[in-house]
Design a protein around this motif. Structure first.
Motif, PDB file in Angstrom:
ATOM      1  N   GLY A 172       0.843  -1.111   0.230  1.00  0.00           N
ATOM      2  CA  GLY A 172      -0.045  -0.143   0.108  1.00  0.00           C
ATOM      3  C   GLY A 172       0.844   1.184  -0.050  1.00  0.00           C
ATOM      4  N   SER A 173       0.221   2.452   0.531  1.00  0.00           N
ATOM      5  CA  SER A 173       0.941   3.707   0.394  1.00  0.00           C
ATOM      6  C   SER A 173       2.257   3.601   1.313  1.00  0.00           C
ATOM      7  N   TYR A 174       2.971   4.258   1.291  1.00  0.00           N
ATOM      8  CA  TYR A 174       4.329   4.227   2.258  1.00  0.00           C
ATOM      9  C   TYR A 174       4.861   5.855   2.341  1.00  0.00           C
ATOM     10  N   ARG A 175       5.497   5.931   3.470  1.00  0.00           N
ATOM     11  CA  ARG A 175       5.770   7.308   4.001  1.00  0.00           C
ATOM     12  C   ARG A 175       7.228   7.212   4.084  1.00  0.00           C
ATOM     13  N   VAL A 176       8.074   8.209   3.653  1.00  0.00           N
ATOM     14  CA  VAL A 176       9.516   8.222   3.733  1.00  0.00           C
ATOM     15  C   VAL A 176       9.823   8.946   5.136  1.00  0.00           C
ATOM     16  N   THR A 177      10.664   8.198   5.748  1.00  0.00           N
ATOM     17  CA  THR A 177      11.035   8.905   7.056  1.00  0.00           C
ATOM     18  C   THR A 177      12.357   9.333   7.192  1.00  0.00           C
ATOM     19  N   THR A 178      13.296   8.983   6.535  1.00  0.00           N
ATOM     20  CA  THR A 178      14.556   9.647   6.452  1.00  0.00           C
ATOM     21  C   THR A 178      14.949   9.799   5.018  1.00  0.00           C
ATOM     22  N   ARG A 179      15.407  10.920   4.689  1.00  0.00           N
ATOM     23  CA  ARG A 179      16.046  11.135   3.263  1.00  0.00           C
ATOM     24  C   ARG A 179      17.157  12.350   3.246  1.00  0.00           C
ATOM     25  N   ALA A 180      18.294  11.893   2.879  1.00  0.00           N
ATOM     26  CA  ALA A 180      19.389  12.686   3.095  1.00  0.00           C
ATOM     27  C   ALA A 180      20.284  12.245   1.724  1.00  0.00           C
ATOM     28  N   TYR A 181      20.951  13.552   1.159  1.00  0.00           N
ATOM     29  CA  TYR A 181      21.704  13.351  -0.052  1.00  0.00           C
ATOM     30  C   TYR A 181      23.002  14.413   0.058  1.00  0.00           C
ATOM     31  N   TRP A 182      24.136  13.531  -0.572  1.00  0.00           N
ATOM     32  CA  TRP A 182      25.378  14.428  -0.754  1.00  0.00           C
ATOM     33  C   TRP A 182      25.924  14.106  -2.015  1.00  0.00           C
ATOM     34  N   PRO A 183      26.461  15.145  -2.959  1.00  0.00           N
ATOM     35  CA  PRO A 183      27.090  14.837  -3.976  1.00  0.00           C
ATOM     36  C   PRO A 183      28.790  14.592  -3.685  1.00  0.00           C
ATOM     37  N   VAL A 184      29.361  13.424  -3.668  1.00  0.00           N
ATOM     38  CA  VAL A 184      30.447  13.394  -2.807  1.00  0.00           C
ATOM     39  C   VAL A 184      31.466  13.171  -4.241  1.00  0.00           C
ATOM     40  N   GLU A 185      32.302  14.208  -4.422  1.00  0.00           N
ATOM     41  CA  GLU A 185      33.101  14.031  -5.442  1.00  0.00           C
ATOM     42  C   GLU A 185      34.235  12.833  -5.222  1.00  0.00           C
ATOM     43  N   GLU A 186      34.697  13.079  -3.912  1.00  0.00           N
ATOM     44  CA  GLU A 186      35.911  12.005  -3.573  1.00  0.00           C
ATOM     45  C   GLU A 186      35.287  10.573  -3.840  1.00  0.00           C
ATOM     46  N   TRP A 187      34.051  10.119  -3.604  1.00  0.00           N
ATOM     47  CA  TRP A 187      33.358   8.990  -3.850  1.00  0.00           C
ATOM     48  C   TRP A 187      33.036   8.733  -5.046  1.00  0.00           C
ATOM     49  N   MET A 188      32.911   9.963  -5.971  1.00  0.00           N
ATOM     50  CA  MET A 188      32.551   9.852  -7.317  1.00  0.00           C
ATOM     51  C   MET A 188      31.085   9.451  -7.471  1.00  0.00           C
ATOM     52  N   THR A 189      30.139   9.878  -6.791  1.00  0.00           N
ATOM     53  CA  THR A 189      28.709   9.262  -6.790  1.00  0.00           C
ATOM     54  C   THR A 189      27.923  10.345  -5.821  1.00  0.00           C
ATOM     55  N   GLY A 190      26.585  10.492  -6.428  1.00  0.00           N
ATOM     56  CA  GLY A 190      25.462  10.862  -5.419  1.00  0.00           C
ATOM     57  C   GLY A 190      25.012  10.109  -4.776  1.00  0.00           C
ATOM     58  N   PHE A 191      25.448  10.312  -3.241  1.00  0.00           N
ATOM     59  CA  PHE A 191      25.347   9.493  -2.063  1.00  0.00           C
ATOM     60  C   PHE A 191      24.351   9.731  -1.409  1.00  0.00           C
ATOM     61  N   ALA A 192      23.208   8.772  -1.225  1.00  0.00           N
ATOM     62  CA  ALA A 192      21.953   9.238  -0.768  1.00  0.00           C
ATOM     63  C   ALA A 192      21.577   7.892   0.205  1.00  0.00           C
ATOM     64  N   MET A 193      20.781   8.361   1.229  1.00  0.00           N
ATOM     65  CA  MET A 193      20.207   7.242   2.327  1.00  0.00           C
ATOM     66  C   MET A 193      18.586   7.584   2.524  1.00  0.00           C
ATOM     67  N   VAL A 194      18.119   6.608   2.429  1.00  0.00           N
ATOM     68  CA  VAL A 194      16.440   6.931   2.685  1.00  0.00           C
ATOM     69  C   VAL A 194      15.832   5.574   3.396  1.00  0.00           C
ATOM     70  N   SER A 195      14.917   6.137   4.225  1.00  0.00           N
ATOM     71  CA  SER A 195      14.226   4.881   4.963  1.00  0.00           C
ATOM     72  C   SER A 195      12.508   5.062   4.630  1.00  0.00           C
ATOM     73  N   ALA A 196      11.720   4.003   4.705  1.00  0.00           N
ATOM     74  CA  ALA A 196      10.503   4.196   4.416  1.00  0.00           C
ATOM     75  C   ALA A 196       9.478   3.242   5.099  1.00  0.00           C
ATOM     76  N   ILE A 197       8.255   3.597   5.411  1.00  0.00           N
ATOM     77  CA  ILE A 197       7.506   2.476   6.015  1.00  0.00           C
ATOM     78  C   ILE A 197       6.132   2.566   5.315  1.00  0.00           C
ATOM     79  N   SER A 198       5.634   1.384   5.346  1.00  0.00           N
ATOM     80  CA  SER A 198       4.134   1.361   4.865  1.00  0.00           C
ATOM     81  C   SER A 198       3.228   1.930   5.639  1.00  0.00           C
ATOM     82  N   GLU A 199       2.140   2.691   5.319  1.00  0.00           N
ATOM     83  CA  GLU A 199       1.165   3.385   5.983  1.00  0.00           C
ATOM     84  C   GLU A 199      -0.056   2.777   6.410  1.00  0.00           C
TER      85      GLU A 199
END
Length: 312
Positions: A285-312
């Motif tokens: 069913g529908s879900y809700r994002v509870t954590t969302r973070a993002y960094w463009p990390v040049e030293e790691w050569m990547t758009g680095f992100a972390m997300v958590s989500a739960i069903s509502e």
């Protein structure tokens, strides 16, 4: 609540190339949030979607998708080598569910997995964790690739099976967002690299060290302004995160592979693991994002992100 999600980037350069104290502090604090989220959810099973980087899966047999009913970590980039605690019964049930849904998947009783699978597991559960897992390989570098719609349908097929199990299942999506690291491509590789892409299992310590040194050096050069590889694209990355958070996953069906590569780099296709994970979660069913973070990390050569989500 039987399904929850953590989607996070991986990087071989994590802990090697320094992105600066402020970025590292934020990344570690967000990882702590995800670990707390996982502890509170207390999963009975973790299903992890992730790619390989020609460390365990090669062109001698390159499936679009492969569900592991047994898996062994190759131990690259400081991850722990050896067998993973795979729930074979759950894995075989997921294979049957995918096939019944018309999704052709491979099955492996001894899938070799690299940091694309193991690093997020170690981030969330620690090293040598007994956590029961099912790894699902999503091809993201072995061109050609199938359409994004098939990735979504795979996730949905596995999500329905997870719900029917009645277990608390943590769904993990592992992949960088926009990034263009020095991963070779078959069509323009020299003969010795072609041979490695076809079957490069069990390299010598010297060969692995040389390959890793090339990646480390590329990351440092990239951070210093070298333009050999494509730049991180935060606009693309935010579009990915916004679309996944919205729940309107079918919008990604029409994202052409050529466009993903142009906007997100040659390894931007790792967003497939994120899409599969969110598609599996969406079956509850529908879900809700509870954590969302993002960094463009040049030293790691990547758009680095972390997300958590739960069903509502």
């Amino acid at each position: 609540m039987t399904l929850a999600l953590c989607a996070l980037s991986h990087s071989p350069l994590f802990g090697i190339n320094d992105p600066g104290a402020a970025t590292m502090e934020e990344v570690r604090a967000t990882l702590d949030q995800l670990r707390s989220f996982v502890r509170d959810f207390d999963p009975e099973l973790a299903l992890v979607f992730g790619p390989d980087h020609f460390n365990g899966v090669f062109y001698d047999m390159m499936p679009a998708f492969c569900i592991a009913s047994g898996a062994v970590s190759v131990g690259d980039w400081g991850t722990v080598p050896g067998p993973l605690s795979v729930d074979r019964d759950a894995a075989r049930g997921l294979v049957r569910a995918a096939l019944d849904a018309g999704i052709d998947v491979a099955q492996s009783e001894q899938l070799q997995v690299d940091h694309g699978i193991t690093q997020p597991l170690e981030f969330l559960f620690g090293k040598d964790s007994p956590q029961a897992v099912v790894p699902v390989f999503i091809n993201a570098v072995g061109l050609p690739l199938g359409p994004m719609r098939r990735v979504r349908l795979l996730g949905e097929a596995l999500g329905h099976e997870l719900i029917s199990s009645g277990k608390r299942v943590l769904i993990i999506g592992s992949g960088g967002l926009s990034h263009d690291p020095p991963v070779p491509r078959l069509n323009d590789a020299p003969p010795d690299v072609v041979a490695r892409l076809i079957n490069g299992r069990n390299p010598s310590e010297e060969a692995r060290a040389a390959r890793q040194r090339r990646v480390i050096d590329a990351g440092k050069a990239h951070a210093a302004g070298d333009t050999t590889y494509r730049a991180i694209n935060p606009e693309f990355d935010q579009l990915v995160l916004d679309t996944l958070a919205s729940g309107e996953l079918s919008k990604m069906d029409d994202w052409a592979n050529d466009w993903i590569e142009e906007a997100g780099g040659h390894s931007g296709h790792e967003i497939r693991a994120w899409l599969a994970a969110f598609a599996a979660l969406s079956t509850a069913g529908s879900y809700r994002v509870t954590t969302r973070a993002y960094w463009p990390v040049e030293e790691w050569m990547t758009g680095f992100a972390m997300v958590s989500a739960i069903s509502e």
